[in-house]
Write an enzyme that holds these catalytic residues in place. Structure first.
Site: not given
Ligand code: FE2
Ligand code: NAG
Ligand code: NAG
Ligand code: NAG
Ligand code: NAG
Ligand code: NAG
Length: 465
Positions: A358, A197, A168, A329, A356, A319, A200
C-alpha cells in the site's frame, strides 16, 4: 604482454568497474521526502453519498463495463438489480445513429454465509465499431438508466492510448479522493488497468458482502463509462472455511466477468487483451503457476503470440509485486518471479504493474535470472531487456499506508514514496509512452513521479540516463 602491463590493465578494469558501480548507485534510488501523515483509513459509512442506490423500483445499480473480446470490439456490461431479476437486455446505439440494437445477457445470484446477492447481470455487446461513442440503456420503465462508452481505435502499432492505473482501492474516504483525482486528471485516462484488491469486504465481519455492493455503487461513476480491466488480488479470494465458505473467488467471479476465453485461457484469473497499441497480459498471483499448471501452460503459449509490429506495447498486470522495497509482503511473490521472470525478459515486456503493497514505487530496468543453484549470481542487475516494475497498491484502502521501507534503498528502486494515488500510462506512438504518478494530496494536474518509457522492441534505449 608483460605481467606488469597486464596487471595495469587489470587494475584499470577494476577502477572502471568501481566507477560504473558508483554511477549506478548515484543514479538509482530516490526516496521521496514527502511523507504522508499516518492516520486511520476508515471505510465510508453505509449511508455515504457514493453508496446510494439509484432511485426507482428494481433500478440497475453497480453498473460497470470491461472489454468483452480480444481486440476491443465487444464490451461486457454488468449490473445488479435488487428486487427481482428484471430485464436482461442492453439497448445500445452509436452516437448519431437512430438504429437501436439489443443484446441479451445472463442472470445469476450467489449466497455467501448469511448474505444473498441481488440479481447479477452480465451482457456482452458485440460487433461494435472501433473508435465510436456508444450510448447504452439498462433497466425498464421509469427505472431505466443510460450510460455511454467509447470503443478503442483499431488495434495497430501507432495508435495513441491512455491507460489509468489504480490498485488496492477499497472504499475509504481516501479511496474516494483517489478515484476523484483519476477522474479529474487532465491527462484523461481512457481505460482503467486495475491491479487487484477491489472492495476489501473481507475486512468486515463474515466478509460482509454488502461491502461488495457498496463498492460496486462507489466505482460506477467511472466503471460504467470506461472499461476497468480486472486483476485478482488476495482480497478477492474470500476463502473462509470458518464460516463454511470454501470456494475461492466466489463473490468476485460472480460479480466481475472478464473475456478470458477469447485468449484461450481456461480460467478468469489469467487472460490477455489487445487494446489500441497495447497487449495486456493479466496474471494471477493466487492461482497455481508452477510447471505443468494451467496458468503456466497458458503463459508459455501466450507470450510467443504477441506481435510487436501489431501491438508494440507489452504490459503485464499481477497483484503481488516481484520488485519493491517495503517491509510489507516482502518477497511474497518470489516463487512466481523465479518461475516467470526469464519469460518476461525474453519477450521484452515493457512494464509490469502490481499492487498489494500500500505505497508507491518504480524500479529500474533490472533482472535477476542468472542464478542456477551453483553459480552464486543471485542479485538483481541492470538489464535493458527487462521491464520496469511499478507498485501502485496505493489506492487508499482500509488497511492504511505501508510506510516502513528497507534501508538503504536498494539499487533496483528508482523512486519510492509512502502515500496514496493513481498513475497514468500514456502511449504516444510505438517508441514512446509517458508515465506519471499522481499523489492524492496534490492538485489534479500535479505529477509526483514521472518518466518517459521507451518501448523495448522498437526503441530499447536506456531511459534512466
Ligand atoms: Fe493485496
Ligand atoms: C448475518 O450474521 C451476522 C452475525 O453473525 C448478523 O450480524 C447479520 O445481521 C446477519 N445478516 C443477515 C443478512 O442475516
Ligand atoms: C466522494 O467524492 C465525491 C467527488 O469528489 C464527492 O462528491 C463525495 O461527496 C465524496 N463522498 C465522500 C463520502 O467522501
Ligand atoms: C504481425 O503484425 C503485422 C501487422 O499487423 C502483420 O503484417 C504481420 O504479418 C504479423 N506477423 C505475424 C507473424 O503474424
Ligand atoms: C520496519 O520493519 C522492520 C523489518 O520488518 C522491523 O524490524 C521494524 O521494527 C519496522 N519498523 C517500524 C517502525 O515498524
Ligand atoms: C513518438 O513520440 C515522441 C514523444 O511524443 C516523439 O518525440 C517522437 O518524435 C515520436 N516518434 C515518431 C516517429 O513520431
Amino acid at each position: 604482454m608483460s605481467s606488469s602491463s597486464s596487471s595495469v590493465i587489470c587494475s584499470f578494469v577494476i577502477i572502471l568497474a568501481l566507477f560504473f558501480n558508483s554511477l549506478l548507485l548515484c543514479n538509482g534510488g530516490k526516496t521521496s521526502i514527502y511523507v504522508r501523515k499516518e492516520e486511520k483509513t476508515v471505510d465510508m459509512p453505509l449511508h455515504s453519498d457514493v453508496f446510494q442506490a439509484p432511485l426507482g423500483y428494481n433500478a440497475p445499480q453497480q453498473v460497470h463495463i470491461t472489454q468483452g473480446d480480444h481486440v476491443g470490439k465487444a464490451v461486457i456490461v454488468s449490473w445488479v438489480t435488487q428486487d427481482e431479476p428484471g430485464s436482461n437486455t442492453v439497448v445500445y446505439w452509436s452516437e448519431g445513429s437512430k438504429e437501436k440494437m439489443k443484446a441479451v445477457g445472463k442472470i445469476s445470484t450467489y449466497k455467501y454465509y448469511n448474505y444473498t446477492s441481488g440479481f447479477i447481470h452480465h451482457c456482452t455487446v458485440k460487433n461494435l465499431e472501433y473508435n465510436t461513442k456508444y450510448y447504452y440503456v439498462v433497466g425498464e420503465g421509469t427505472s431505466m438508466r443510460k450510460f455511454w462508452f467509447t470503443t478503442p481505435p483499431e488495434v495497430g502499432p501507432d495508435v495513441p492510448y491512455t491507460f489509468g492505473l489504480i490498485g488496492d482501492l477499497g472504499q475509504t474516504f481516501d479511496s474516494n479522493v483517489t478515484l476523484t483525482h483519476y477522474e479529474k486528471n487532465p491527462m484523461n485516462g481512457q481505460t482503467m488497468l486495475f491491479v487487484g484488491d477491489l472492495s476489501y469486504a473481507d475486512n468486515h465481519p463474515n466478509h460482509d458482502n454488502v461491502r461488495w455492493d457498496t463498492w460496486g455503487r462507489f466505482v460506477e461513476r467511472s466503471a460504467a463509462y470506461q472499461p476497468w480491466i480486472w486483476t485478482t488480488g488476495n482480497h478477492e479470494i474470500d476463502f473462509a472455511p470458518e464460516i463454511g465458505e470454501t470456494k475461492p473467488f466466489k463473490p468476485y467471479t460472480h460479480r466481475y466477468h472478464v473475456p478470458y476465453r477469447a485468449s484461450q485461457s481456461t480460467a478468469p484469473f489469467w487472460y490477455s487483451i489487445k487494446r489500441a497499441s497495447a497487449y495486456i497480459i493479466v496474471l494471477s498471483s493466487y492461482s497455481a503457476y508452477g510447471k505443468y499448471t494451467p496458468q503456466n501452460q497458458w503463459i508459455e503459449q501466450e507470450l510467443p503470440k504477441v506481435n510487436r509490429t501489431e501491438t508494440p506495447w507489452l504490459i503485464v498486470l499481477m497483484h503481488s509485486p516481484w520488485y519493491h522495497s517495503y517491509n510489507y509482503h516482502y518477497m511474497e511473490a518470489e516463487t512466481m518471479r523465479v518461475m516467470y521472470e526469464p519469460l518476461l525478459v525474453q519477450y521484452k515486456v515493457d512494464v509490469v504493474f502490481s499492487g498489494h503493497v500500500h505505497a508507491y514505487e518504480r524500479s529500474e530496468r533490472i533482472s535477476n535470472i542468472a542464478y542456477n543453484l551453483v553459480n552464486g549470481e543471485c542479485s538483481p542487475v541492470k538489464d535493458l531487456s527487462a521491464p520496469i516494475y511499478i507498485t501502485i497498491g496505493d489506492g487508499g484502502n482500509i488497511e492504511g499506508i505501508a510506510n516502513n521501507m528497507t534501508v538503504p534503498q536498494p539499487e533496483y528502486s528508482a523512486y519510492r514514496e509512502a502515500s496514496f494515488g493513481h498513475a497514468i500510462f500514456d502511449i504516444k506512438n510505438r517508441t514512446h509512452a509517458y508515465y506519471s504518478w499522481h499523489r492524492n494530496h496534490d492538485g489534479y494536474a500535479v505529477q509526483g513521479d514521472s518518466t518517459w518509457v521507451f518501448n523495448r522492441f522498437w526503441h530499447p534505449v536506456d531511459e534512466s540516463q
